[in-house]
Write an enzyme that holds these catalytic residues in place. Sequence first.
Site, PDB file in Angstrom:
ATOM      1  N   ASN A 199       0.781  -1.199   0.076  1.00 56.61           N
ATOM      2  CA  ASN A 199      -0.077   0.149  -0.111  1.00 56.61           C
ATOM      3  C   ASN A 199       0.772   1.096   0.033  1.00 56.61           C
ATOM      4  OD1 ASN A 199      -1.560   2.094   0.621  1.00 56.61           O
ATOM      5  ND2 ASN A 199      -2.001   1.381   2.531  1.00 56.61           N
ATOM      6  N   TRP A 200       1.019   1.874  -1.226  1.00 57.48           N
ATOM      7  CA  TRP A 200       1.871   3.034  -0.985  1.00 57.48           C
ATOM      8  C   TRP A 200       1.139   4.233  -0.636  1.00 57.48           C
ATOM      9  CZ3 TRP A 200       3.618   2.617  -7.041  1.00 57.48           C
ATOM     10  CH2 TRP A 200       4.294   1.541  -7.337  1.00 57.48           C
ATOM     11  N   LYS A 201       0.196   4.278  -0.301  1.00 50.96           N
ATOM     12  CA  LYS A 201      -0.483   5.623   0.391  1.00 50.96           C
ATOM     13  C   LYS A 201      -0.274   6.617  -0.656  1.00 50.96           C
ATOM     14  CE  LYS A 201       0.067   3.208   4.788  1.00 50.96           C
ATOM     15  NZ  LYS A 201       0.191   3.476   6.120  1.00 50.96           N
ATOM     16  N   HIS A 222      -9.283   1.524   5.067  1.00 51.37           N
ATOM     17  CA  HIS A 222      -8.143   1.726   5.854  1.00 51.37           C
ATOM     18  C   HIS A 222      -8.063   2.793   6.988  1.00 51.37           C
ATOM     19  CE1 HIS A 222      -3.924   2.769   6.535  1.00 51.37           C
ATOM     20  NE2 HIS A 222      -3.469   1.515   6.029  1.00 51.37           N
ATOM     21  N   GLU A 245      -6.611   4.942   7.876  1.00 50.99           N
ATOM     22  CA  GLU A 245      -6.422   6.452   7.767  1.00 50.99           C
ATOM     23  C   GLU A 245      -7.508   6.984   7.117  1.00 50.99           C
ATOM     24  OE1 GLU A 245      -2.848   5.773   5.377  1.00 50.99           O
ATOM     25  OE2 GLU A 245      -1.915   5.222   7.437  1.00 50.99           O
ATOM     26  N   GLU A 291      -5.408  -4.488  10.813  1.00 46.60           N
ATOM     27  CA  GLU A 291      -4.214  -3.749  10.974  1.00 46.60           C
ATOM     28  C   GLU A 291      -4.449  -3.077  12.154  1.00 46.60           C
ATOM     29  OE1 GLU A 291      -2.319  -2.732   7.242  1.00 46.60           O
ATOM     30  OE2 GLU A 291      -4.044  -1.457   7.241  1.00 46.60           O
ATOM     31  N   GLY A 331       2.696   2.387  10.775  1.00 50.05           N
ATOM     32  CA  GLY A 331       3.823   3.261  10.399  1.00 50.05           C
ATOM     33  C   GLY A 331       4.431   3.755  11.755  1.00 50.05           C
ATOM     34  N   SER A 337       3.646  -2.301  10.296  1.00 50.20           N
ATOM     35  CA  SER A 337       5.070  -2.303  10.325  1.00 50.20           C
ATOM     36  C   SER A 337       5.556  -3.819  10.091  1.00 50.20           C
ATOM     37  CB  SER A 337       5.527  -2.120  11.703  1.00 50.20           C
ATOM     38  OG  SER A 337       5.069  -0.600  12.136  1.00 50.20           O
ATOM     39  N   GLY A 369       2.890  -1.059   4.345  1.00 49.01           N
ATOM     40  CA  GLY A 369       2.979   0.297   3.815  1.00 49.01           C
ATOM     41  C   GLY A 369       4.362   0.644   3.634  1.00 49.01           C
ATOM     42  N   GLY A 370       5.058   1.191   4.619  1.00 48.59           N
ATOM     43  CA  GLY A 370       6.325   1.810   4.334  1.00 48.59           C
ATOM     44  C   GLY A 370       7.316   0.892   3.774  1.00 48.59           C
TER      45      GLY A 370
HETATM   46  P1  PGA Z   1       3.103   0.216   7.542  1.00 47.68           P
HETATM   47  O1  PGA Z   1       1.623   0.655   7.148  1.00 47.68           O
HETATM   48  O2  PGA Z   1       3.403  -0.942   6.990  1.00 47.68           O
HETATM   49  O3  PGA Z   1       3.943   1.356   7.273  1.00 47.68           O
HETATM   50  O4  PGA Z   1       2.920   0.263   9.370  1.00 47.68           O
HETATM   51  C1  PGA Z   1       0.488  -0.510   6.845  1.00 47.68           C
HETATM   52  C2  PGA Z   1      -0.475  -0.006   6.162  1.00 47.68           C
HETATM   53  O5  PGA Z   1      -0.984   1.305   6.911  1.00 47.68           O
HETATM   54  O6  PGA Z   1      -1.159  -0.604   5.404  1.00 47.68           O
END
Ligand code: PGA
Length: 250
Positions: free
Chosen positions: A9-11, A95, A97, A167, A173, A213, A234-235
């Site tokens: 997930n590149w956000k 998600h 966010e 999640e 993050g 993470s 994500g990251g």
């Molecule tokens: P993260 O994000 O791997 O940077 O913790 C995961 C996500 O939000 O899907």
Amino acid sequence: MRIPLIAGNWKMYKTMGEATAFVKELLPLVSGVTGVEIVLAPPFPSLGPVAALTAGTNVGVASQNMHFAEEGAYTGEVSPGMVKDAGAAYAIIGHSERRQYFAETDDSVNRKVKAALASGLVPVMCLGETLSEREEGRTFEVVERQLRTGLAGIPASDSSRVIVAYEPVWAIGTGRTATPAQAQEVHAFLRGLLSELWGATAARSVRILYGGSVKPENIADLMGRNDIDGALVGGASLKADVFANIVKFQ
Ligand code: PGA
């Protein structure tokens, strides 16, 4: 058997140029990988270009969000049909966010999951508790509400096309991963609920991803647990070599 799925997930990262450069670097690194579904979720402008570059490969494409309506006067929104038309096969929905910053609710998540299925997209429905909810001992209550409302009205016949992503918000993050045991505990609980909803056979076929993470160093431990069927990353999905190492966790 549940085929593991690893999604990046590149956000809100990567221009179209950066996205295409990433794909060109990733494809040779993962071309030999079998038995794992690999998915990239770029920002909307890069959906088409990434889908074009990955067509016919072992890498699929997801949107990070979508509206539930087919079309209409919803300035700034993108419909399920448009996501599909751009070449995506999956849609990340709900998600944390989106829930936190864009006022998404369990009800809007439910409408989006239904709309994704109706459009032939595979929804990746996200849920998870916040740190304070965990500290108050409310994790199970929260994820149960999110799961039951998010999947309300969806028949068992659609179960094989639904993916759930657990999640924990406190792990996203933050560098603070849930331990494999903590994640497994919630995944097993979720599968029990799916079994109540759809029956044991259907529940056994639903993939439940872990997100928060995830990195090359912890993926194997997480994947070693019975009810962890993949990861939403994500990251650590932003660099092709790092993401490839996660995909090749075995
Ligand atoms: P993260 O994000 O791997 O940077 O913790 C995961 C996500 O939000 O899907």
